[in-house]
Each structure stands twice: as C-alpha cells, then as structure tokens.
Design a protein around this motif. Structure first.
Motif, mmCIF file in Angstrom:
data_model
loop_
_atom_site.group_PDB
_atom_site.id
_atom_site.type_symbol
_atom_site.label_atom_id
_atom_site.label_comp_id
_atom_site.label_asym_id
_atom_site.label_seq_id
_atom_site.Cartn_x
_atom_site.Cartn_y
_atom_site.Cartn_z
ATOM 1 N N ALA A 158 0.843 -1.202 0.000
ATOM 2 C CA ALA A 158 0.000 0.000 0.000
ATOM 3 C C ALA A 158 0.873 1.245 0.000
ATOM 4 C CB ALA A 158 -0.899 -0.003 1.228
ATOM 5 N N HIS A 163 -5.160 4.147 2.356
ATOM 6 C CA HIS A 163 -5.734 2.876 2.802
ATOM 7 C C HIS A 163 -5.886 1.990 1.577
ATOM 8 C CE1 HIS A 163 -8.094 0.204 5.357
ATOM 9 N NE2 HIS A 163 -8.882 0.033 4.307
ATOM 10 N N ALA A 164 -5.538 0.721 1.692
ATOM 11 C CA ALA A 164 -5.575 -0.184 0.543
ATOM 12 C C ALA A 164 -6.325 -1.460 0.900
ATOM 13 C CB ALA A 164 -4.160 -0.530 0.078
ATOM 14 N N GLU A 165 -7.138 -1.929 -0.036
ATOM 15 C CA GLU A 165 -7.859 -3.189 0.120
ATOM 16 C C GLU A 165 -7.750 -3.978 -1.185
ATOM 17 O OE1 GLU A 165 -9.279 -4.500 2.695
ATOM 18 O OE2 GLU A 165 -9.315 -2.808 4.103
ATOM 19 N N THR A 166 -7.447 -5.270 -1.061
ATOM 20 C CA THR A 166 -7.341 -6.119 -2.244
ATOM 21 C C THR A 166 -8.720 -6.322 -2.873
ATOM 22 O OG1 THR A 166 -5.413 -7.277 -1.365
ATOM 23 C CG2 THR A 166 -6.671 -8.406 -3.080
ATOM 24 N N VAL A 167 -8.793 -6.125 -4.190
ATOM 25 C CA VAL A 167 -10.055 -6.323 -4.904
ATOM 26 C C VAL A 167 -9.958 -7.424 -5.956
ATOM 27 C CG1 VAL A 167 -10.890 -3.978 -4.528
ATOM 28 C CG2 VAL A 167 -9.513 -4.474 -6.555
ATOM 29 N N HIS A 273 -1.438 -9.000 -6.010
ATOM 30 C CA HIS A 273 -2.758 -8.469 -5.654
ATOM 31 C C HIS A 273 -2.983 -7.131 -6.346
ATOM 32 C CE1 HIS A 273 -3.273 -11.559 -2.660
ATOM 33 N NE2 HIS A 273 -2.154 -11.217 -2.053
ATOM 34 N N ARG A 275 -5.191 -3.692 -5.898
ATOM 35 C CA ARG A 275 -5.783 -3.044 -4.723
ATOM 36 C C ARG A 275 -6.532 -1.760 -5.082
ATOM 37 N NH1 ARG A 275 -0.723 -5.004 -2.950
ATOM 38 N NH2 ARG A 275 -0.843 -6.261 -1.042
ATOM 39 N N GLN A 283 -12.972 8.249 4.132
ATOM 40 C CA GLN A 283 -13.730 7.042 3.867
ATOM 41 C C GLN A 283 -14.465 7.196 2.547
ATOM 42 O OE1 GLN A 283 -16.846 6.387 6.745
ATOM 43 N NE2 GLN A 283 -17.369 8.537 6.898
ATOM 44 N N TYR A 292 -16.229 0.385 -5.346
ATOM 45 C CA TYR A 292 -15.359 -0.495 -4.559
ATOM 46 C C TYR A 292 -16.085 -1.798 -4.215
ATOM 47 C CZ TYR A 292 -13.216 -2.352 -0.314
ATOM 48 O OH TYR A 292 -12.683 -3.189 0.630
ATOM 49 N N ARG A 296 -15.059 -5.654 -5.291
ATOM 50 C CA ARG A 296 -14.867 -6.736 -4.303
ATOM 51 C C ARG A 296 -15.712 -7.941 -4.652
ATOM 52 N NH1 ARG A 296 -11.566 -7.044 0.316
ATOM 53 N NH2 ARG A 296 -13.360 -7.715 1.532
ATOM 54 N N ARG A 299 -14.363 -10.449 -7.366
ATOM 55 C CA ARG A 299 -13.080 -11.135 -7.122
ATOM 56 C C ARG A 299 -13.137 -12.586 -7.553
ATOM 57 N NH1 ARG A 299 -10.981 -9.812 -1.142
ATOM 58 N NH2 ARG A 299 -9.325 -11.187 -1.825
#
Length: 299
Positions: A158, A163-167, A273, A275, A283, A292, A296, A299
């Motif tokens: 990241a 902020h990072a989230e795997t998608v 990944h 992200r 947020q 987002y 998700r 995936r």
C-alpha cells in the motif's frame, strides 16, 4: 469553537417558531409530523433547558409569553441558517453523487474496470465517470492530491498515506514471440535467468514492473532492453521479436489464444494483488463506495 450547550439542538426552537407562526400547538405538531403530546413534551424540555417560560398554556391553547416571543425572534436566524446549511449540503451531495473521478493502473483500467463501471452505471444511470489510466505511482499521487476519489493500483504494498484493500488477484506471465528461443522451452525459466535478461518493460513507477522486481528479490533485474509506456506497445514490440516481457496474464489472453505471443513457464511465484486505494484519513462514500463494493464482489 464548540456550541454552547443551550443551543446544540435546534428542533425545539424550530417547533417554538411554528407555534408562533401558526398560533396553535396542534397545528405546529401537525406541521412537524409529530403528535401534540410529543410537541408539548419537546417544548417543556426546551423550557427546562433554558430555565425560561416560553408558553402560556390554557384550555383554549398555547401562546408565546413575552420571553418566548423574544427567544423565538432570536432563534429565527439560527433556524434559517440551519435550513440554508441543510439545503447547501443536499446540493453538494447531489453534485457529488452525479460525478465520480477514478484513477487506475493500466491493467485494471483496460481489463477490469470496464465491466465494473457497467455494473455501477446500472445503479447510477445519470452518473458521469472520469477515468484516468496511469501507472500505479501516478494513481497513488492523484488520490493523495485529492484529484480522484478512488484509485486502483498493482504494486506489492500500500502506498504511504493511503488505505488499501485487495479487490482482485492477478498472475504475471513471461511472454515471448513464437520465434524466440524460449518459446519451445519446457523447463521453467529461473529467477537468475530472468534477472540477467534485459526485458521489454514498462517505465519506473509501473505496478507490473515493481511486482516483478519484488518477486526477483534479492536478485536485481537487468536494465530494460526497451522501456515503453503502455502494455499494448510492449505486446507489439515482443510479438515483433524485440525480446522478453513480463506482463499481467489479464493483458495477454487474446495474444496467447491467437498464438502471436507464447507464455514461458517460470520457476518462481508471480502472483500479485490488485488493490483499491483511498486516503487513509477519509472514507469512501456514494458512487466511489459502490464501485469499490462491485470490484470486491467480482473477485
């Protein structure tokens, strides 16, 4: 500075103004869509909080006292200001929810985002989307600068401040032209061989390049044979016989099926990944949050 405790809640003052305007507790309660007992309780609470008698109550109804009329006059500006604030915020939200600025690495922008955006538009038919395709470092910079609300990157970690989230998951593929000596190779090419081979590569800052260099560690990749700014240019160069490239498997599906590129087995893990990123201090809201969520789910 914090609001004084006496005026942190304007609902009672708003109801008092309605009683003054309509001349009746019952009509004021109906205007506010509450029962008359609830309206009476709310005004008694306001009187208790202020320590003042605001209403004359009698079997014939309720009227403002002189003190109540003075408080109502003072409250009118605050209630009007609150109404203007609410109207302005609603207008901003309507504008915000009708537009979305997104930045994505080239792999995500070309091979994943189109389907995600089709799904997003199904729920937001009036939405206007601006998509910037760039390398992962440029995407991170755009998100940090507030130029876009949401970014998608390919790097192994990241970026700072985000902020990072795997998608999604992806695998890098070693590809060559059909006439290349590696095209008929059955044994996996080793990390040492790949490190020693000058590649046709993306520019520094590319998530694909970073992921490959991280996978080679502690070995160091040779200087690129060619440095090109797009995956399409790399594919054409390799197909023309320029050398070896390491690209996203998502980007070479058509070329492998057509036989214009050949995948070479690699004796090393090349998974990575993809992200979604947004400012660590904020947020996601509105269409950005929905996009987002769609990514998700796919995936």
């Amino acid at each position: 500075m914090p609001l004084p405790p006496l005026v942190t809640d304007l609902t009672g003052f708003d109801l008092l103004l309605s009683v003054a305007r309509l001349g009746s507790m019952g009509r004021a309660a109906a205007t506010h869509r509450i029962s008359q007992p609830a309206a009476s309780a709310r005004l008694r609470e306001l009187e208790r909080r202020l320590g003042l008698t605001l209403l004359h109550r009698s079997p014939r109804g309720s009227t403002l006292t002189a003190t109540g009329a003075l408080v109502a006059d003072w409250a009118r500006a605050a209630v009007d200001a609150a109404d203007a604030l609410a109207t302005g915020v609603a207008a901003l939200r309507a504008t915000h929810e009708s537009r979305l600025a997104v930045a994505a690495s080239q792999t995500v922008a070309e091979y994943l985002l189109p389907a995600w955006l089709v799904a997003l538009r199904a729920g937001h038919p009036g939405l206007s989307v601006t998509l910037r395709a760039a390398n992962s470092a440029e995407v991170a910079a755009a998100v940090l600068a507030g130029e876009v609300e949401l970014g998608f990157v390919e790097g192994p970690d990241a970026p700072a401040g985000l902020h990072a989230e795997t998608v999604a998951g992806d695998r890098l593929a070693v590809v060559v032209a059909p006439g290349h000596p590696w095209a008929r190779r059955r044994r996996g090419v080793t990390p040492a061989e790949l490190a020693a081979t000058p590649l046709v590569s993306r520019e520094a800052g590319s998530g694909t390049r970073r992921a490959f260099e991280e996978a080679l560690a502690p070995l160091t990749a040779a200087a690129p044979l060619l440095e090109l700014s797009s995956t399409t240019a790399i594919k054409h160069a390799v197909a023309a016989g320029s050398g070896v490239a390491v690209l996203s498997s998502l980007a070479v599906v058509a070329e492998l099926a057509a036989g214009t590129l050949i995948a070479v087995p690699a004796a090393m893990p090349l998974q990575r990944h993809l992200r979604a990123v947004w400012p660590a201090s904020g947020q996601l809201i509105g269409p950005a949050r929905n996009l987002y969520a769609i990514a998700r789910r796919r995936r």
